[in-house]
Design a protein around this motif. Structure first.
Motif, short mmCIF file in Angstrom:
data_model
loop_
_atom_site.label_atom_id
_atom_site.label_comp_id
_atom_site.label_asym_id
_atom_site.label_seq_id
_atom_site.Cartn_x
_atom_site.Cartn_y
_atom_site.Cartn_z
N LYS A 60 -42.06 -24.66 40.23
CA LYS A 60 -41.35 -24.86 41.50
C LYS A 60 -39.94 -24.28 41.45
O LYS A 60 -39.41 -23.81 42.45
CB LYS A 60 -41.34 -26.35 41.87
CG LYS A 60 -42.72 -26.89 42.24
CD LYS A 60 -42.66 -28.35 42.63
CE LYS A 60 -44.00 -28.84 43.19
NZ LYS A 60 -45.09 -28.78 42.21
N ASP A 61 -39.30 -24.32 40.27
CA ASP A 61 -37.99 -23.68 40.12
C ASP A 61 -38.12 -22.16 40.16
O ASP A 61 -37.22 -21.47 40.65
CB ASP A 61 -37.34 -24.10 38.80
CG ASP A 61 -36.92 -25.55 38.79
OD1 ASP A 61 -36.76 -26.13 39.88
OD2 ASP A 61 -36.75 -26.11 37.69
N GLU B 247 -46.39 -21.64 46.07
CA GLU B 247 -45.17 -22.43 46.30
C GLU B 247 -44.10 -21.59 46.98
O GLU B 247 -43.37 -22.08 47.86
CB GLU B 247 -44.65 -22.99 44.98
CG GLU B 247 -43.38 -23.79 45.07
CD GLU B 247 -43.51 -25.11 45.83
OE1 GLU B 247 -42.46 -25.74 46.07
OE2 GLU B 247 -44.64 -25.49 46.19
N THR B 248 -44.00 -20.31 46.62
CA THR B 248 -43.04 -19.43 47.28
C THR B 248 -43.35 -19.30 48.76
O THR B 248 -42.46 -19.39 49.61
CB THR B 248 -43.05 -18.04 46.60
OG1 THR B 248 -42.69 -18.18 45.23
CG2 THR B 248 -42.09 -17.09 47.29
N LEU C 158 -42.41 -22.57 50.58
CA LEU C 158 -40.98 -22.72 50.81
C LEU C 158 -40.49 -21.82 51.94
O LEU C 158 -39.69 -22.24 52.79
CB LEU C 158 -40.22 -22.39 49.52
CG LEU C 158 -40.36 -23.38 48.36
CD1 LEU C 158 -39.68 -22.82 47.12
CD2 LEU C 158 -39.78 -24.73 48.72
N VAL D 272 -29.46 -22.24 42.40
CA VAL D 272 -30.67 -22.88 41.89
C VAL D 272 -30.38 -23.47 40.52
O VAL D 272 -29.79 -22.81 39.66
CB VAL D 272 -31.84 -21.88 41.78
CG1 VAL D 272 -33.08 -22.57 41.22
CG2 VAL D 272 -32.13 -21.25 43.14
N ARG E 223 -38.34 -21.36 43.79
CA ARG E 223 -37.04 -21.53 44.44
C ARG E 223 -36.10 -20.36 44.11
O ARG E 223 -35.31 -19.92 44.95
CB ARG E 223 -36.40 -22.85 44.02
CG ARG E 223 -37.12 -24.08 44.58
CD ARG E 223 -36.29 -25.34 44.46
NE ARG E 223 -35.92 -25.65 43.08
CZ ARG E 223 -34.68 -25.85 42.67
NH1 ARG E 223 -33.67 -25.76 43.52
NH2 ARG E 223 -34.44 -26.16 41.41
N THR E 224 -36.20 -19.86 42.87
CA THR E 224 -35.37 -18.71 42.50
C THR E 224 -35.79 -17.46 43.25
O THR E 224 -34.95 -16.68 43.71
CB THR E 224 -35.44 -18.48 40.98
OG1 THR E 224 -35.10 -19.69 40.29
CG2 THR E 224 -34.49 -17.37 40.56
N ALA F 138 -34.52 -17.79 46.83
CA ALA F 138 -33.07 -17.60 46.88
C ALA F 138 -32.69 -16.15 46.67
O ALA F 138 -31.75 -15.64 47.29
CB ALA F 138 -32.39 -18.49 45.84
N GLN G 34 -34.97 -28.24 37.28
CA GLN G 34 -35.39 -29.63 37.41
C GLN G 34 -35.38 -30.28 36.02
O GLN G 34 -35.43 -29.60 35.00
CB GLN G 34 -36.79 -29.70 38.01
CG GLN G 34 -37.31 -31.08 38.32
CD GLN G 34 -36.41 -31.86 39.23
OE1 GLN G 34 -35.55 -32.61 38.75
NE2 GLN G 34 -36.55 -31.71 40.54
#
Length: 297
Positions: free
Chosen positions: A192-193, A15-16, A19, A279, A196-197, A200, A282
Motif C-alpha cells: 500500500k505504501d 491499489e494504485t 487510490l 509519503v 501511495r508512492t 504521489a 506504515q
C-alpha cells in the motif's frame, strides 16, 4: 481531474488504481487477464501492453501511464523488455508521462550503507541487469519518466521471499527456513505504501527522469519472522537458513542469484520521498497484519 492507465493488476497495480479512482480521477487498469471488479472511476480492460499499436487506442487521453506489470521471475530477460518497450512506445504515442514500478536489484551486490535513489546503478545479476536496462530505455523515451523503487514486499497479495519461504511454515506452525543472514537489517516495503508512492509521484512538480525510493521499514528477517509468529499467537519457531546446495536441490534456482540481498544489511534512503512526495512508511506490525490476515481467510 486527470486520466490514468495502470498496467498490471497485481496487488500494487490494483491499489494504485483504487487510490487514483477514489481521488476522482478516471482510471483504466489493464492486464492480459484482468479479473478485478470495477471500482469507483476505475474500469478494468483486458489488454496486451506488448502491442503498442493496440494499446495506444486504450491509452488515448491518458496523462500518465503506470507500468506495474510483472513478468514471470524466471522469464525476466525474455519477457520484461517486451512489456516496458510496449508501454514506453504507447506513452510516446499518446504524450503521457511514464511511471515505472521498479526495485533495488539494479544497485548490485557491492554498495554499502544507505542506498540512495541518485546513486549509479551497477547490477551484479541477470535480474538486476534487466531492471537497469528497463530504466535506461524509459529514460531514452521522449516523455518524462519516474521510477519508483521498492524493496521486498509485505502486504496483501505480496509474492516475495517472506510470503514464499517463511509464511507457509508459520501458518502451519512449523520450523522456518529462510535465506542469508537472519540478523541482517533488511528493508521491507508495504504494497500500500508502494501504491501511495506511485500516486504521489504522478503529481511531482519537480524535474522528472529520476527515481524515488518507497519509504520502508528496516528489520532483520529473524525479527520479522518472530513478530509474525507473535501476531499468530505462536511460540517462536525454530529458524534455519538454506544453503546454496539446498536451494538448487529444491529447485529454487532463481533465488540463488538474488540471495545476496539477504547476506548483509539492505538499507534504503527514502528521505526524498518523504520530503518531496509526503509519503511515509506504515508501521511494521500493520504490514505484518495485512500480509497474514488475507492468508488466514
Amino acid at each position: 481531474m486527470s486520466a490514468y492507465v495502470v498496467v498490471g493488476a497485481g496487488p500494487v497495480g490494483v491499489e494504485t488504481a483504487r487510490l487514483l479512482g477514489d481521488a476522482g480521477h478516471d482510471v483504466i487498469i489493464t492486464s492480459r487477464g484482468v479479473n478485478s471488479e470495477n471500482r469507483t472511476n476505475v474500469r478494468s480492460v483486458r489488454a496486451d501492453a506488448t502491442d503498442p499499436e493496440a494499446f495506444t487506442q486504450i491509452c488515448k487521453g491518458a496523462d500518465a501511464i503506470f507500468m506495474c506489470a510483472m513478468a514471470a521471475y524466471d522469464r525476466w530477460p525474455t519477457d520484461f523488455f517486451l512489456i516496458v518497450d510496449g508501454v514506453t512506445r504507447t506513452a510516446e504515442n499518446v504524450g503521457a508521462k511514464l511511471i515505472i514500478l521498479g526495485n533495488l536489484y539494479g544497485y548490485g551486490s557491492n554498495p554499502e550503507g544507505l542506498l540512495r535513489p541518485d546513486q549509479p546503478l551497477d547490477p551484479s545479476s541477470r535480474k538486476g541487469t534487466v531492471r537497469t536496462i528497463m530504466w535506461q530505455r524509459a529514460l531514452r523515451a521522449s516523455v518524462p519518466a519516474i521510477e519508483v523503487r521498492a524493496s521486498d514486499y509485505l502486504g496483501q497479495g505480496a509474492v516475495t521471499y517472506f510470503s514464499l519461504l517463511a509464511l507457509p511454515s508459520l501458518l502451519a506452525s512449523k520450523p522456518v527456513t529462510f535465506l542469508g543472514d537472519l540478523d541482517a537489517k533488511h528493508a521491507w516495503s508495504f504494497t500500500k505504501d508502494v501504491a501511495r508512492t506511485l500516486v504521489a509521484a504522478a503529481g511531482y512538480a519537480g524535474a522528472w527522469d529520476r527515481a524515488f525510493h518507497v519509504p520502508s521499514q528496516h528489520i532483520s528477517p529473524r525479527e520479522l519472522i518472530l513478530r509474525a509468529a507473535a501476531f499468530l499467537g505462536q511460540e517462536p519457531p525454530a529458524l534455519g537458513t538454506y544453503s546454496y546446495a539446498q536451494m538448487e536441490e529444491f529447485g529454487m534456482h532463481e533465488l540463488v542469484e538474488m540471495s545476496y540481498l539477504f547476506e548483509r544489511p539492505l538499507l534504503l534512503d527514502a528521505s526524498d520521498t518523504e520530503s518531496l512526495l509526503g509519503v511515509k512508511a506504515q508501521e511494521i506490525d500493520v504490514m505484518i497484519a495485512d500480509t497474514i490476515e488475507e492468508r488466514r481467510r
